[in-house]
Enzyme design. Structure first.
Site, short mmCIF file in Angstrom:
data_model
loop_
_atom_site.label_atom_id
_atom_site.label_comp_id
_atom_site.label_asym_id
_atom_site.label_seq_id
_atom_site.Cartn_x
_atom_site.Cartn_y
_atom_site.Cartn_z
N LYS A 206 3.62 -155.59 -7.08
CA LYS A 206 4.30 -154.86 -6.01
C LYS A 206 4.79 -153.54 -6.56
CE LYS A 206 5.14 -154.51 -1.78
NZ LYS A 206 4.02 -154.49 -0.86
N SER A 403 0.54 -154.91 3.41
CA SER A 403 1.94 -155.30 3.37
C SER A 403 2.46 -155.61 4.79
CB SER A 403 2.77 -154.20 2.69
OG SER A 403 3.76 -154.78 1.86
#
Length: 607
Positions: A206, A403
């Site tokens: 991430k 996402s």
């Protein structure tokens, strides 16, 4: 006493005279603007009558996007006011463009096409492939396509590769070298400004927050980005190889061979492009005109009109298309913003008016790097509510559905992605800047009392350890919710999802192999799937756009027509400056109530 009153009266009369003059000036200016506007509109209507025959010229300016903010009439009015000028920030609707090419394919009055792409800035790979599909159909209808350019960038050349013959000017070049994904990093800058950046995240990969905590890309982020970027470049080379009927290694050799061949061409980029088969002819614009154009009538793609069908369509079932375009935030739709307020309202209106509107299916067109958890969940839950009414929802992924873009996609019956869609990035993070060090550096301090460390929160103070723990646990919970949503939607276990999550980015072709999408295809495939799921034999596409207040619409359109400032030109022309503006603006966009974000920053800047 009389003299004082006289002076006061004189002053009042003078003020009154100036007031009347000022109001009259405003009135006359308003009258002039109104009549000028009327005349401009009349002129524009006169100019609309353009002969609809001849060679169609794809003279694109600016970029191709899924959904545009402004109508073509606004750009036409801008040209009328300031004269015909190239507008490299112009937005072109992907679907309107392909509809025009499709109409021209069967239009007996259109005999061919010319690609003049020098002012075309670019588009994502998924959009380029979709346009290329329609260019292929045009050629298959025995209508030739020619391309002429002086300096092809990679997006321009991708479309030019569909031409029967490519012309390049003698001093021109074909700049097809490869793809890169770069970011600016600010850790040292933030340290120098003494800004304390508190980061909370889940996911090894991430990397959306890396620009704020590092001065370079992490090894994990490099590994992940290298994988999908290399696959995208391979897809690009394979596509132009098929169109040019030459091996990718011949069209784009390795740098050593390229320099050797360029040396053999005495440094001439045009002759190098000719020798490697990137182009067919090196010729001046004048020679090109003699060879191809001659006395043929040329019709700009902007002047070519879509014909209105006279058939009765009121009773036809509708397939509603809802756009999620840009960063997902809890706001209204705006430039590069997918406002959950507007999107939720559109979906709710469909659900509340099923009997009146006859909507039988919904296509959610997603082109987003994600954004706020709250905003994404608002859209996802509204999709779930719509599906409870037995309305099938098909997700059509554009260039990016990562996402938060994937979070909302879980609430669908079917997901279709392009082979080059950037998706995945299943992870979550939080970011909170505090400025206590910056303030103390200039002699400003914050102090007081509180009944609980959890209540003692301020951007002027360091985060209490208890608050940091609370936020991290909330982030962990958000990640578990994310992978649970994916597991349920994709019929996987949470352990299986976790292995392909952790913020990893995948191309559509990879996502198909690991089960994140149902099928590789484009928007047309999404329509076919919606038709099948809804058991339709006839239908009409309803392209939904959010309702915009008259004032906001007028204001934004006026801004579009104003000449650009030096700063705007700077940001448009310099990619790094544009990226800086985009990343700094994230602070504005990030206002989730619990500081939780599902956003993919590293996958947003591919050149």
């Amino acid at each position: 006493m009389i003299s004082v009153l006289s002076v006061i009266k004189l002053i009042w009369k003078t003020i009154n005279v100036f007031r009347q003059i000022f109001l009259n000036l405003i009135f006359f200016i308003a009258i002039i603007l109104i009549f000028s506007g009327i005349e401009l509109i009349k002129d524009l209507k006169k100019q609309d009558i353009v002969p609809q025959y001849g060679t169609l010229v794809l003279d694109l300016e600016g970029v191709i996007v899924d959904s545009t903010r402004y109508d073509d009439e606004i750009y036409a009015l801008q040209n009328k006011i300031y004269g015909k000028k190239v507008n490299t920030s112009r937005e072109n609707s992907l679907f309107e463009l392909t509809q025009k090419i499709a109409q021209a394919t069967t239009d007996p009055n259109i005999d061919g096409m010319v690609l003049k792409l020098d002012n075309f800035v670019g588009a994502d790979m998924s959009s380029l492939q979709y346009v290329g599909k329609y260019l292929s159909k045009f050629k298959e209808a025995n209508k030739p396509i020619y391309a002429i350019g002086s300096n092809f960038n990679q997006s321009q050349y991708y479309l030019a590769s569909y031409a029967n013959k490519i012309y390049l000017t003698p001093l021109g070049a074909v700049n097809v070298y490869g793809l890169s994904a770069n970011n600016l990093y600010y850790k040292t800058l933030l340290d120098n400004l003494k800004i304390n950046t508190h980061i909370f995240r889940v996911g090894t990969y991430k990397s959306a927050i890396e620009p704020f905590i590092r001065d370079d890309m992490s090894d994990a982020a490099k590994s992940n980005t290298t994988r999908w970027l290399s696959a995208m470049w391979e897809n690009y080379l394979n596509d132009i190889s098929v169109q040019r009927k030459k091996a990718p290694s011949q069209l784009v050799p390795n740098p050593t061979d390229m320099l050797s061949e360029l040396k053999a061409a005495k440094g001439s980029m045009s002759q190098y492009a000719l020798s490697t088969g990137l182009v067919d002819v090196v010729a001046s614009n004048y020679q090109y005109d003699l060879d191809i154009v001659q006395n043929q009538h040329q019709l700009s793609i902007y002047d070519y009109k879509l014909t209105e069908k006279n058939e009765q369509t009121d009773d036809k079932p509708l397939i509603a298309v809802v756009f999620v375009n840009g960063t997902i935030t809890d706001s209204e739709n705006n430039t590069d913003i997918a406002g959950s307020q507007d999107i939720v309202e559109q979906l709710r209106n469909i659900r509340n008016n099923l009997d009146n509107q006859n909507v039988q299916a919904v296509i959610l067109r997603v082109n987003s790097p994600g954004g706020s958890v709250d905003a994404s969940e608002a859209i996802r839950s509204e999709l779930e509510a719509l599906r409870s009414y037995q309305i099938p929802v098909v997700v059509s992924m554009g260039g990016m559905a990562a996402s938060g873009g994937y979070w909302i996609s879980t609430a669908s019956d079917y997901i279709i992605a392009s082979p080059n869609t950037i998706t995945g990035s299943i992870g979550i993070f939080g970011i909170i800047p505090t400025f206590e060090k910056s303030l103390s550096h200039i002699g400003v301090y914050n102090d007081g009392v509180t009944t609980s460390p959890l209540a003692n929160n301020s951007v002027t103070r360091n985060l209490p350890d208890e608050m940091s723990q609370l936020i991290q646990m909330n982030i962990d919970n958000g990640y578990n919710t994310f992978i649970s949503l994916v597991a349920k939607a994709r019929n996987m276990s949470t352990e299986q999802v976790d292995k392909i999550a952790q913020g990893q980015v995948w191309l559509g072709s990879e996502a198909s192999n690991i089960g994140l999408v149902d099928k590789l295809g484009d928007f047309d495939d999404a329509i076919e799937t919606a038709v099948t799921l809804a058991n339709l034999t006839d239908y009409k596409i309803d392209w939904l756009k959010p309702d915009v207040s008259w004032f906001n619409s007028f204001y934004s359109e006026m801004l579009t027509m104003l000449p650009k400032s030096t700063a705007e030109i700077f940001f448009d022309q310099l990619p790094q400056a544009k990226q800086l503006k985009q990343q700094v603006s994230l602070w504005n966009k990030f206002h989730d109530s619990q500081n939780r974000y599902i956003y993919c920053l590293n996958c947003a800047d591919v050149r």
